[in-house]
Enzyme design. Sequence first.
Site, short mmCIF file in Angstrom:
data_model
loop_
_atom_site.label_atom_id
_atom_site.label_comp_id
_atom_site.label_asym_id
_atom_site.label_seq_id
_atom_site.Cartn_x
_atom_site.Cartn_y
_atom_site.Cartn_z
N TYR A 100 37.79 40.53 46.36
CA TYR A 100 39.00 40.24 46.45
C TYR A 100 39.49 39.90 47.63
O TYR A 100 39.43 40.60 48.54
CB TYR A 100 39.72 41.25 45.75
CG TYR A 100 41.37 40.90 45.60
CD1 TYR A 100 41.75 40.20 44.38
CD2 TYR A 100 42.18 40.87 46.74
CE1 TYR A 100 43.28 39.71 44.38
CE2 TYR A 100 43.56 40.58 46.57
CZ TYR A 100 44.12 39.99 45.66
OH TYR A 100 45.28 39.55 45.55
N GLU A 185 45.17 33.03 47.45
CA GLU A 185 43.96 34.29 46.94
C GLU A 185 42.72 33.75 46.08
O GLU A 185 42.68 32.76 45.63
CB GLU A 185 45.13 34.99 45.72
CG GLU A 185 44.26 35.95 45.06
CD GLU A 185 44.84 36.57 43.71
OE1 GLU A 185 45.44 37.57 43.93
OE2 GLU A 185 44.90 35.72 42.58
#
Length: 369
Positions: A100, A185
């Site tokens: 992530y 993201e």
Amino acid sequence: MKLYEYLGKKIFQAFDIPTPRGYTIEKAEEAGKIAEELGTVVIKSQVLTGKRGKAGGVAFASNPEQAVAEAQRIFQLEFDGVKSERLLVEEKLQIEQELYLAFTIDSAARCPVMLFSLDGGMDVEEVSEERMIRWPVNNSVGLHPYAIREVCRLAGVTGNLQKELLKIVPSLYRLFRELDTELAEINPLALTPQGIIAADAKVTIDDDALYRHQDLPRIKEKTALELQAEELGLAYVELGGEIAVMANGAGITMSTLDLVQHYGGTAANFLDFGGGADLERTAKALELLLGTDPKVLLINIFGGITRCDVVAEAFVQVKESKGIDLPVSFRLVGTKEKEGRAILEKAGIQAFTGMDEAVRHAVALMPAP
Ligand code: GDP
Ligand code: MN
């Protein structure tokens, strides 16, 4: 403004962030040819809501027939009432690990923050604080390689992966800054035998900076009612709950919503119809309130330049012309209060003076589930 994944990935490419090979399609049949070219593919809905994976909006297909069938299925799926206009069909990556990586704004700390975790993927919300590394970026210093190495150290990353992160993290940070994003993201950032690849892209641009990005497409995120409100120049947001709320001023509307929540109710919308609205404008705002099919109406007026009698008159007019028989909770104080109350009373409505009582009453009026 949120960007669709396929647009986010186009931007990633421009910033040298590796993405899977793939194409967008507008018809399910087109998935067949792409599967012929790419082999096993992943087929992804293109909607602005997250968690598509868990909702069945991400599928794999190992041959053209299957690809078409899955594309047909995904085109039919609704996400918050919205179907995909396009799908993204990409080569299926061989993912060894899902990482992530994101940049966002920490508004409390007033700076960008880098987020990194070795436990990316669909359950990233559940990752413990120790496993999600947060690195505030000092705006006057910028993001230096030592910071990335430090994040790697905190996460337990070494060797090749660190080398790759030293390339990709500055690219994402540059994108984050240059595009005035609120969020950039990558989840998952896929660790594959070919290196790290952005398997997903979530890019949100600050609306107030959009004028600096004329080259970006304008994505419509507003619902039909929100567009209608925009035309009327009313500040309106749909919230999905049961009590339709209208108040005169952004602050009073926000605190009304807070109180609704506090007393266990759910708000259908935010609607600030402003100060000093005339009869017609108030009536239009009231009509908008009915658009979400609410169970209860809550009207909170603290009249300064707004006249209580105008609001009351507009309400009674709309109630009669639209035949509204929804339960309503009214709070009415301020300019021309006496006249306003008289108008409401004639229509059989008793108005409260306190905001607290009015909200409690509205919540009590909600039908039992
Ligand atoms: P989201 O659920 O809307 O965030 O959609 P994602 O694009 O993140 O996809 C959800 C999940 O599908 C990912 O976490 C991966 O586990 C899986 N996935 C997506 N693309 C690929 C791929 O190319 N290969 C493999 N093996 N899994 C993928
Ligand atoms: Mn994702």
